[in-house]
Write an enzyme that holds these catalytic residues in place. Structure first.
Site, PDB file in Angstrom:
ATOM      1  N   GLY A  77      92.426  55.152 122.265  1.00 22.77           N
ATOM      2  CA  GLY A  77      93.270  55.760 121.240  1.00 22.77           C
ATOM      3  C   GLY A  77      92.656  57.006 120.624  1.00 22.77           C
ATOM      4  O   GLY A  77      93.363  57.981 120.343  1.00 22.77           O
ATOM      5  N   THR A  78      91.353  56.984 120.419  1.00 23.10           N
ATOM      6  CA  THR A  78      90.706  58.117 119.741  1.00 23.10           C
ATOM      7  C   THR A  78      90.868  59.390 120.568  1.00 23.10           C
ATOM      8  O   THR A  78      91.243  60.454 120.042  1.00 23.10           O
ATOM      9  CB  THR A  78      89.212  57.814 119.513  1.00 23.10           C
ATOM     10  OG1 THR A  78      89.117  56.632 118.702  1.00 23.10           O
ATOM     11  CG2 THR A  78      88.503  58.962 118.820  1.00 23.10           C
ATOM     12  N   ASN A 152      97.104  51.051 110.521  1.00 25.12           N
ATOM     13  CA  ASN A 152      96.107  50.069 110.943  1.00 25.12           C
ATOM     14  C   ASN A 152      95.564  49.230 109.792  1.00 25.12           C
ATOM     15  O   ASN A 152      94.969  48.189 110.034  1.00 25.12           O
ATOM     16  CB  ASN A 152      94.949  50.752 111.675  1.00 25.12           C
ATOM     17  CG  ASN A 152      94.419  51.941 110.937  1.00 25.12           C
ATOM     18  OD1 ASN A 152      95.133  52.904 110.690  1.00 25.12           O
ATOM     19  ND2 ASN A 152      93.174  51.871 110.533  1.00 25.12           N
ATOM     20  N   SER A 205      96.322  52.324 122.996  1.00 25.17           N
ATOM     21  CA  SER A 205      94.987  51.852 123.370  1.00 25.17           C
ATOM     22  C   SER A 205      95.069  50.407 123.859  1.00 25.17           C
ATOM     23  O   SER A 205      95.718  49.572 123.224  1.00 25.17           O
ATOM     24  CB  SER A 205      94.070  51.932 122.144  1.00 25.17           C
ATOM     25  OG  SER A 205      92.809  51.424 122.448  1.00 25.17           O
ATOM     26  N   HIS A 207      92.829  47.916 124.099  1.00 21.37           N
ATOM     27  CA  HIS A 207      92.120  46.764 123.515  1.00 21.37           C
ATOM     28  C   HIS A 207      92.803  46.162 122.301  1.00 21.37           C
ATOM     29  O   HIS A 207      92.396  45.111 121.808  1.00 21.37           O
ATOM     30  CB  HIS A 207      90.647  47.115 123.218  1.00 21.37           C
ATOM     31  CG  HIS A 207      90.418  47.991 122.021  1.00 21.37           C
ATOM     32  ND1 HIS A 207      90.007  47.493 120.815  1.00 21.37           N
ATOM     33  CD2 HIS A 207      90.508  49.331 121.862  1.00 21.37           C
ATOM     34  CE1 HIS A 207      89.843  48.505 119.959  1.00 21.37           C
ATOM     35  NE2 HIS A 207      90.143  49.619 120.562  1.00 21.37           N
ATOM     36  N   THR A 243      86.313  60.809 136.264  1.00 26.80           N
ATOM     37  CA  THR A 243      86.666  59.744 137.205  1.00 26.80           C
ATOM     38  C   THR A 243      87.448  58.660 136.478  1.00 26.80           C
ATOM     39  O   THR A 243      87.037  58.203 135.402  1.00 26.80           O
ATOM     40  CB  THR A 243      85.383  59.149 137.822  1.00 26.80           C
ATOM     41  OG1 THR A 243      84.692  60.213 138.472  1.00 26.80           O
ATOM     42  CG2 THR A 243      85.697  58.049 138.813  1.00 26.80           C
ATOM     43  N   CYS A 333      84.683  51.043 110.857  1.00 26.83           N
ATOM     44  CA  CYS A 333      84.157  52.312 111.340  1.00 26.83           C
ATOM     45  C   CYS A 333      82.829  52.041 112.027  1.00 26.83           C
ATOM     46  O   CYS A 333      82.322  50.923 112.007  1.00 26.83           O
ATOM     47  CB  CYS A 333      84.004  53.326 110.215  1.00 26.83           C
ATOM     48  SG  CYS A 333      82.751  52.888 109.029  1.00 26.83           S
TER      49      CYS A 333
HETATM   50  N1  PLP Z   1      94.444  54.692 115.905  1.00 22.14           N
HETATM   51  C1  PLP Z   1      94.601  53.532 115.258  1.00 22.14           C
HETATM   52  C2  PLP Z   1      95.788  53.348 114.369  1.00 22.14           C
HETATM   53  C3  PLP Z   1      93.660  52.513 115.412  1.00 22.14           C
HETATM   54  O1  PLP Z   1      93.812  51.366 114.737  1.00 22.14           O
HETATM   55  C4  PLP Z   1      92.551  52.728 116.258  1.00 22.14           C
HETATM   56  C5  PLP Z   1      91.496  51.695 116.412  1.00 22.14           C
HETATM   57  O2  PLP Z   1      91.074  51.108 115.446  1.00 22.14           O
HETATM   58  C6  PLP Z   1      92.454  53.958 116.931  1.00 22.14           C
HETATM   59  C7  PLP Z   1      93.422  54.909 116.738  1.00 22.14           C
HETATM   60  C8  PLP Z   1      91.326  54.233 117.868  1.00 22.14           C
HETATM   61  O3  PLP Z   1      91.559  53.631 119.111  1.00 22.14           O
HETATM   62  P1  PLP Z   1      90.324  53.337 120.109  1.00 22.14           P
HETATM   63  O4  PLP Z   1      89.534  52.228 119.479  1.00 22.14           O
HETATM   64  O5  PLP Z   1      90.973  52.936 121.389  1.00 22.14           O
HETATM   65  O6  PLP Z   1      89.572  54.616 120.243  1.00 22.14           O
END
Ligand code: PLP
Length: 389
Positions: A77-78, A152, A205, A207, A243, A333
């Site tokens: 996600g990041t 989140n 994401s 996970h 990759t 975090c």
């Molecule tokens: N965005 C939200 C709303 C999230 O809750 C999170 C993870 O906590 C992320 C982005 C980041 O995703 P990732 O852990 O896959 O980098």
């Protein structure tokens, strides 16, 4: 702190991450020692990996309601959020805009590019009037509008159709400004083919929905102009070099499909668990305030966010863990530290109350037993914290 491995444990922190679903582990297993080809190659092993990735891409696209060619696999996600906000490298010209309660994966790149944040209402939903006035002010210099589908910390869900309508109403002043949504928390519970249809860029994401860590996707609709964020071998049609994580991508597809297949049943089951937890705690913990009052805004079925008067989250979480209950105060975090929540501050939750914030989040593997444990542990822990002081 360590909890005895035999003590009962309740994971009420599924918004942080979820356990790998058994069918996901099974789908990924062949891509370890046996089918380990690099999809960038040309020989048999490589072609096998290409087939696996292509098939996974089609399955991901089918669940997310997009074309397979619109799926860019990422490290999670990041990365997807960073890519969407910046537009790649070099970043898009102009000023990115996001809601004030975004995850740091959106807020930080917006801040780094000198962007603007938009106010939210007391439930944490984006203030559409303020969004309109920020876009009025920026005129043609807005570069992207990023509003998360579900938050989140609180689980509050935004109406992306309405967000996109405001953005489109500003065209031609903001021609083609892409709407991005961070759907990382929403993907397990909402049908993104519908809920995120108005977004040009969608971050997901694996996970958070029973898939592996370190893999996800950015859906970039055909018309959304995107430069690569990572430059190199030109994978993902030049949009994301590196990759491909074949096993992860296969697992991601399996997790998305599993979440979609059980969505209706899981939503109902988990919402009932969450509601039992909410009612039980409201009855047994004096001074407990539901941060988003029931019915005030749409909320994911999996999240219960409360603030408890006269209690420090950090101490409460410590005591809860010693009783086998894993929970969270705000977003996790890297340092694991409890930082003051920018989400609660933006919602106008008084600082004193926000200090006692507690997020209890459920997931695909949550059970009645988890709720029973929490219903026993939380009131006892709150009483102990209060007795200290
Ligand atoms: N965005 C939200 C709303 C999230 O809750 C999170 C993870 O906590 C992320 C982005 C980041 O995703 P990732 O852990 O896959 O980098």
């Amino acid at each position: 702190m360590t909890t005895s491995p035999t003590a009962p444990v309740a994971d009420l922190d599924h918004a942080a991450t979820t356990a790998l679903r058994p069918e996901v582990a099974e789908a990924m297993a062949p891509f370890g020692a046996d089918r380990y080809g690099n999809p960038s190659g040309t020989h048999r092993l490589a072609r096998d990996a290409v087939r696996a990735v292509d098939e996974a891409r089609e399955r991901v696209a089918a669940v997310l309601g997009c074309e397979p060619g619109e799926v860019v696999f990422t490290s999670g996600g990041t990365e997807a959020d960073n890519h969407a906000v910046t537009g790649g490298m070099p970043p898009r010209d102009g000023v990115p805009v996001c809601s004030a309660v975004e995850h740091h994966a959106v807020l930080e790149p917006v801040e780094a590019l000198g962007g603007r944040t938009v106010r939210v209402d007391p439930t944490g939903r984006v203030d559409l009037d303020h969004l309109a006035s920020v876009l009025d002010e920026l005129g043609s210099s807005a570069s992207v509008v990023s509003v998360m589908l579900a938050n989140n910390e609180t689980g509050v869900v935004n109406d992306l159709d309405a967000v996109a309508e405001v953005v489109r109403a500003h065209e031609p002043e903001v021609p083609g400004v892409p709407v991005h949504t961070d759907a990382v928390q929403a993907a397990a519970w909402l049908d993104l083919a519908v809920a995120a249809r108005a977004a040009d860029l969608v971050a997901v994401s694996a996970h958070k929905l029973g898939g592996p860590k370190g893999v996800g996707a950015l859906v970039a609709r055909r018309h959304a102009h995107l430069r690569p964020l990572l430059l190199g071998g030109g994978q993902e049609r030049g949009r994301r070099s590196g990759t491909l994580n074949v096993a992860g991508i296969v697992g991601f597809a399996a997790a998305l499909e599993a979440a979609a297949a059980e969505r209706e049943e899981a939503t109902d089951r988990v919402a009932k668990l969450r509601d039992r937890l909410a009612e039980g705690l409201a009855a047994t913990v004096p001074g407990l305030v539901r941060t988003v009052p029931d019915g005030a805004a749409p909320v994911l079925p999996s999240v219960l966010h409360v603030c408890i008067e006269g209690v420090e989250s950090e101490t409460l979480l410590f005591l809860l863990e010693s009783d086998g209950v894993m929970a969270s105060a705000a977003a996790s975090c890297a340092s694991g530290a409890q930082e003051p929540s920018h989400v609660l501050a933006a919602m106008g939750v008084p600082t004193g109350l926000a200090r006692g914030s507690l997020r209890l989040s459920l997931g695909w593997s949550s059970t009645e037993r988890d709720v029973d444990l929490a219903l026993r542990a939380v009131p006892a822990a709150v009483e102990r914290v209060r007795s200290f002081g």
